[in-house]
Write an enzyme that holds these catalytic residues in place. Structure first.
Site, PDB file in Angstrom:
ATOM      1  CB  SER A 256      -0.956  -0.048   1.184  1.00 14.38           C
ATOM      2  OG  SER A 256      -2.077   0.718   0.897  1.00 14.38           O
ATOM      3  CG  HIS A 397      -5.816  -2.316   0.699  1.00 19.36           C
ATOM      4  ND1 HIS A 397      -5.078  -1.999  -0.405  1.00 19.36           N
ATOM      5  CD2 HIS A 397      -5.255  -1.627   1.734  1.00 19.36           C
ATOM      6  CE1 HIS A 397      -4.131  -1.143  -0.068  1.00 19.36           C
ATOM      7  NE2 HIS A 397      -4.208  -0.906   1.233  1.00 19.36           N
TER       8      HIS A 397
HETATM    9  C1  GCU Z   1      -5.268   4.833   2.082  1.00 19.86           C
HETATM   10  C2  GCU Z   1      -4.692   5.628   0.916  1.00 19.86           C
HETATM   11  C3  GCU Z   1      -3.939   4.730  -0.064  1.00 19.86           C
HETATM   12  C4  GCU Z   1      -2.929   3.894   0.666  1.00 19.86           C
HETATM   13  C5  GCU Z   1      -3.587   3.150   1.801  1.00 19.86           C
HETATM   14  C6  GCU Z   1      -2.633   2.346   2.690  1.00 19.86           C
HETATM   15  O1  GCU Z   1      -6.290   4.025   1.633  1.00 19.86           O
HETATM   16  O2  GCU Z   1      -5.755   6.293   0.300  1.00 19.86           O
HETATM   17  O3  GCU Z   1      -3.293   5.511  -1.056  1.00 19.86           O
HETATM   18  O4  GCU Z   1      -2.287   3.033  -0.236  1.00 19.86           O
HETATM   19  O5  GCU Z   1      -4.243   4.061   2.652  1.00 19.86           O
HETATM   20  O6  GCU Z   1      -1.471   2.674   2.769  1.00 19.86           O
HETATM   21  O7  GCU Z   1      -3.099   1.432   3.342  1.00 19.86           O
END
Ligand code: GCU
Length: 417
Positions: A256, A397
């Protein structure tokens, strides 16, 4: 239970999208033109690796620094290492664990971080290693009670961080699998390098550099993602001093926001021989120009401390950005890169993540390497394992055991392990 959690995540994501005017409709992705990979700014065609390395690659690196992530300062600061613990029979005897305190200092002020390592006891001799940041402290990645809390814990353990419990993120760190397959792993809490909060910039390593001004941030000045990338290179500096580590076989894995930082680290530091971005989305592997899921405007608004200020010029003006993320991936060539997506992680735009891996291909072709040969996404759980790797798995995710198994498979092939 998993379906239930999936439903909640989906509902929350939908609410977020409605609030932030985000698109999840593939039919609404308008046609876009990606910036050239193999043509330099003065129009010269790039036809060989020499030209790529001497001309186009530096041009692109500079654009990513000045327009997206900020420049990494040239000057360095002093880093010392102190071995805090060393346990030769960790993980029921199959690994040696080490905890190392890093002190970053400019002579007047210093900050600290702790690196946690597990090194397999078998095979003896040098082993390849995965480097990666964790989100909630080293102690969150394992139930091993000897693992220390991160130095920055007292700062960030505020409302919102109440889930920083020991072992809370073990599912994201398949230590047993990694060790059983003959790899070492080195992790640090990313907050130790730059606490993920714009108000805590003064506690980050950025504040140690000579040009730092607490009041002013220059348009191309690095912020958190640049700092995290820098920090992973300092982990490599340390690993290079370690007898058991094969410093020609260092992989970086980031999830992420850390997937974004891993790509930027991999673009800049050629000691990362494999670069893995897990669900990295906007500012990571996903193509900006698709404007699917999280967009430049949304990410700059929610995370003003991640990218350089210049990046804000492209809020709602993706077409004006002189680069796109297939070029970031291409900067890693000829080293190996792996992009992974999760089916339900629409916020990160799985198709955009796949396409940038696909469109990085022409640079890998210059080196005669194996790229993704079709712009059609593979089916779920059908990984592509060339010199550019990709998979999409079912689910949300996250980093799962399935992801780690594929990264180990990929590393087995490229590190000949
Ligand atoms: C949020 C953010 C993302 C990121 C994520 C994370 O959702 O909007 O861009 O990748 O956090 O790091 O878990």
């Amino acid at each position: 239970m998993r379906a239930y959690i999936g439903l909640i995540v989906w509902l929350v994501t939908m609410c977020l999208c409605a609030q932030q005017n985000v698109d999840y409709d593939e039919s609404k992705v308008s046609a876009y033109l990606l910036p050239y990979l193999l043509k330099s700014d003065n129009g010269e065609k790039i036809t060989g690796t020499d030209q790529w390395e001497k001309k186009r690659r530096p041009e692109l690196l500079e654009l990513f620094a000045s327009q997206v992530y900020g420049h990494t300062p040239a000057g360095n600061i002093n880093v010392t290492y102190e071995i805090l613990t060393e346990e030769p029979s960790a993980m029921k005897g199959k690994a040696t664990s080490k905890q190392v305190k890093f002190v970053f200092s400019n002579g007047k002020k210093s900050t600290e971080a702790i690196l946690l390592m597990y090194i397999p006891n078998q095979p003896a001799g040098k082993v390849p290693v995965f480097v990666g940041y964790n989100f909630k402290g080293n102690h969150s990645t394992t139930l091993d009670t000897t693992v220390l809390y991160s130095p920055v814990f007292h700062l960030v353990k505020e409302p919102g961080y109440s889930d920083w419990e020991r072992g809370i993120q073990t599912s994201r760190w398949s230590y047993d699998k990694i060790i059983d397959r003959g790899y070492a792993v080195a992790t640090m809490c990313y907050h130790d390098i730059f606490p993920d909060n714009p108000e805590l910039r003064d506690h980050s390593i950025v504040s140690l550099f000579p040009d730092y001004d607490p009041e002013i941030i220059d348009p191309d000045e690095w912020q958190a993602i640049g700092a995290w990338a820098w920090g992973s290179s300092r982990i490599v500096d340390f690993l290079e001093t370690q007898e058991r580590i094969d410093s020609n076989k260092i992989a970086i894995m980031g999830h992420s926001r850390q997937g974004k930082a891993a790509l930027w680290a991999g673009a800049q530091d050629e000691r990362f021989r494999i670069v893995i971005s897990n669900d990295s989305g906007c500012g990571g592997a996903a193509l900006f120009r698709r404007k699917f899921g999280e967009t430049i405007e949304v990410i700059n608004k929610n995370f003003p401390h991640w990218f350089c200020k210049n990046f804000r010029q492209y809020n709602n003006r993706e077409e004006a950005l002189p680069i796109d993320q297939h070029q970031l991936i291409a900067l890693i060539a000829p080293r190996k890169v792996y992009v992974a997506s999760a089916e339900e992680d629409l916020w990160a735009d799985p198709r955009g993540e796949f396409l940038s891996a696909y469109h990085a291909g022409p640079v890998y072709h210059l080196y005669g390497l194996k790229t993704i040969d079709s712009d059609k996404m593979p089916e779920l759980h059908k990984p592509i394992m060339g010199d550019i790797g990709y998979h999409i798995r079912a689910g949300v995710h996250d980093v799962t055991e399935y992801d780690w198994e594929r990264y180990l498979d990929f590393a087995d092939v490229h590190f000949d392990n």
